[in-house]
Design an enzyme around this catalytic site. Structure first.
Site, PDB file in Angstrom:
ATOM      1  N   LYS A 280       6.309   5.983   3.531  1.00 37.81           N
ATOM      2  CA  LYS A 280       4.888   5.730   3.740  1.00 37.81           C
ATOM      3  C   LYS A 280       4.196   7.046   4.081  1.00 37.81           C
ATOM      4  O   LYS A 280       4.777   7.922   4.745  1.00 37.81           O
ATOM      5  CB  LYS A 280       4.730   4.707   4.869  1.00 37.81           C
ATOM      6  CG  LYS A 280       3.319   4.163   5.061  1.00 37.81           C
ATOM      7  CD  LYS A 280       3.334   3.088   6.135  1.00 37.81           C
ATOM      8  CE  LYS A 280       1.948   2.526   6.409  1.00 37.81           C
ATOM      9  NZ  LYS A 280       1.972   1.475   7.461  1.00 37.81           N
TER      10      LYS A 280
ATOM     11  N   SER B  10      -0.300  -2.554   6.362  1.00 35.47           N
ATOM     12  CA  SER B  10      -0.765  -1.361   5.680  1.00 35.47           C
ATOM     13  C   SER B  10       0.318  -0.670   4.838  1.00 35.47           C
ATOM     14  O   SER B  10       0.027   0.263   4.092  1.00 35.47           O
ATOM     15  CB  SER B  10      -1.300  -0.368   6.717  1.00 35.47           C
ATOM     16  OG  SER B  10      -0.278   0.047   7.618  1.00 35.47           O
TER      17      SER B  10
ATOM     18  N   SER C 260       2.252  -4.768   9.620  1.00 34.03           N
ATOM     19  CA  SER C 260       2.158  -3.823   8.503  1.00 34.03           C
ATOM     20  C   SER C 260       3.449  -3.628   7.720  1.00 34.03           C
ATOM     21  O   SER C 260       3.449  -2.967   6.681  1.00 34.03           O
ATOM     22  CB  SER C 260       1.641  -2.468   8.998  1.00 34.03           C
ATOM     23  OG  SER C 260       0.287  -2.576   9.356  1.00 34.03           O
TER      24      SER C 260
END
Length: 485
Positions: free
Chosen positions: A83, A164, A188
């Protein structure tokens, strides 16, 4: 190359590497070809933000090492995506999806990245994410960032990706990498795992080091693995679980973590397990179709010997409302992170980011920056606000002590079971672990998962349950990447 990388597990890849059917260099090339065909062209999934320019060299070096010395372990030569809020001290940026940080290079690897490299993993690249972990503004779609644009759900483009860690889930689902690392503050990992039909492990806060990760919340942040199978997620987790003396939360794991979580991969892990279902509140947003998928999953657990307590309601569920904790912790944590960036960085504070966005509104403010502004101008950054301190104590009381702890004690449970990621808020505020596993698909092709949750450092039990459920259902299927409903 004859080896089929679609849905290939770590064990499949290692067997092919050992037999000489493939090389890690060839594996990287195969993933890059899929990224070109489907992420950057074709359906333009848009999950991959940046490719490591050294990935092929790293892969080749690991191939040479394999031939001379053998392997370091199961992750040797395995391509992993990160990420975009996880630091790498290489030639890739770390931006959290923000154009304000698009030119930002970290001074060194995050602690977990160091451990991945030591285990022999290839850091293939960075994946897109909801900008600032979905803490930039109200109304921003999950999977959107001003730097990377919008990530699409490969199963149905009208469905959200979840946030996210959208890119982390989607890249794995589409077989653009073997596995990935996401981060979670409140759903997330679990949310995109649910919507990308992948396995996501949200560890106990403290099990995985937070050092070198662009932060959102001091009390709730954690990184975790995302993969297509429970086994692969666990093998990745093994590489992440190391005590980091620079991270105070990591020190809480001393004497409570395991060196090898794969020993808990038990096909009969559901047998005799007491699993509670908190029906009150957590099922209100489910459609009838989703409820049918969930109930079918529960029946499969019963068939494997699970003892289902239904309902096993959480008495505080409706008391857990808005909390100012993340808002207050964001400014404090982000400013500390930005202050440590390399000397050439012009962005040193949250206010600098807001000013940059105001200077480039067409590029950065498609959805505004209301949350950034609220954090900057309505919190002190010192964590001294009365409301913050009260909310932090309330979160621990309502979510941990009177919430998950009380429900599990009352019903003598091994775990709680939620549909999709609907238990993410309570488990994240408690700092407790959770694992989401694919459970099925709607008629429109949208994935639905189930989430197992328990108390701190109960990952072994959750792994048993998740693995057993997965092995006796095997519902995951890759997206076609050819047509959408």
């Amino acid at each position: 190359m004859s080896f089929e990388i679609v849905e290939a597990t770590i064990a499949d890849i290692q067997a092919a590497l050992e037999s000489g059917e493939i090389t890690s260099r060839g594996l990287v090339l195969a993933y890059l070809e899929r990224i070109v065909s489907h992420d950057k062209n074709g359906l333009t999934i848009n999950s991959v933000l940046e490719i490591n320019p050294d990935a092929l060299f790293i892969a080749e070096a690991l191939d040479v090492e394999r031939g001379i010395q053998g392997t370091r372990g199961p992750l040797h030569g395995i391509p992993i995506m990160l990420k975009d809020n996880i630091n790498t001290g290489d030639n890739m940026h770390t931006s959290a999806g923000s154009l304000a940080l698009a030119d930002s290079y970290a001074g060194e690897d995050a602690f977990l990245v160091k451990k991945l490299r030591e285990a022999g993993a290839i850091i293939l690249g960075k994946v897109n994410m909801t900008e600032f972990a979905n803490f930039m503004t109200d109304g921003m779609p999950s999977g959107y960032s001003s730097r990377g644009g919008q990530v699409l759900n490969p199963y149905n483009i009208s469905a959200p990706t979840g946030g996210s860690s959208a890119g982390s889930g989607v890249a794995v689902a589409c077989n653009f990498c073997t596995a990935s690392i996401g981060t979670e503050t409140s759903g997330s990992i679990l949310n995109p795992g649910n919507l990308s039909s992948t396995v996501g492990i949200k560890p106990t806060v403290g099990l995985v080091s937070r050092s070198g990760i662009l932060p959102l919340s001091t009390s709730q942040d954690t990184a975790g693995p995302m993969a297509r199978t429970v086994t692969d997620a666990v093998l990745l987790l093994n590489a992440l679980v190391h005590t980091d003396t620079a991270d105070a939360a990591s020190m809480t794991s001393v004497g409570r973590k395991h060196t090898d979580y794969s020993i808990f991969l038990e096909r009969d892990g559901l047998s005799g397990a007491r699993i509670g279902i908190p029906r009150d509140y957590y099922f209100e947003e489910l459609t009838e179709e989703q409820l049918a998928i969930f109930n079918s999953a529960v029946e499969r657990m019963k068939e494997q010997g699970a003892v289902i307590i239904d309902p096993a309601n959480i008495k505080t569920a409706r008391q857990i409302a808005y909390s100012s904790v993340v808002l207050n912790e964001f400014k404090s944590a982000l400013n500390a992170y930005l202050a440590k960036l390399t000397p050439g960085s012009s962005i040193r504070s949250l206010r600098d980011i807001i000013d940059f966005n105001n200077e480039h509104p067409l590029e950065t403010l498609r959805y505004g920056q209301s949350t950034l502004i609220q954090a900057e101008y309505h919190t002190s950054g010192t964590l001294t606000e009365t409301q913050y301190l009260q909310d932090r104590a309330a979160d621990l009381q309502l979510c941990r002590i009177d919430g998950i702890d009380a429900a599990m004690k009352e019903h003598e449970l091994d775990a709680l079971l939620f549909p999709a990621d609907f238990g993410a808020r309570i488990s994240s505020r408690a700092g407790y672990p959770a694992i989401v596993v694919p459970a099925g698909y709607t008629k429109a092709g949208v994935p639905l998962g189930v989430t197992f949750t328990a108390q701190a450092y109960c990952e072994p039990m959750l792994i048993k349950l998740a693995f057993a459920f997965e092995q006796h259902t095997l519902v995951r299927k890759p997206p076609s990447l050819k047509s959408f409903i």
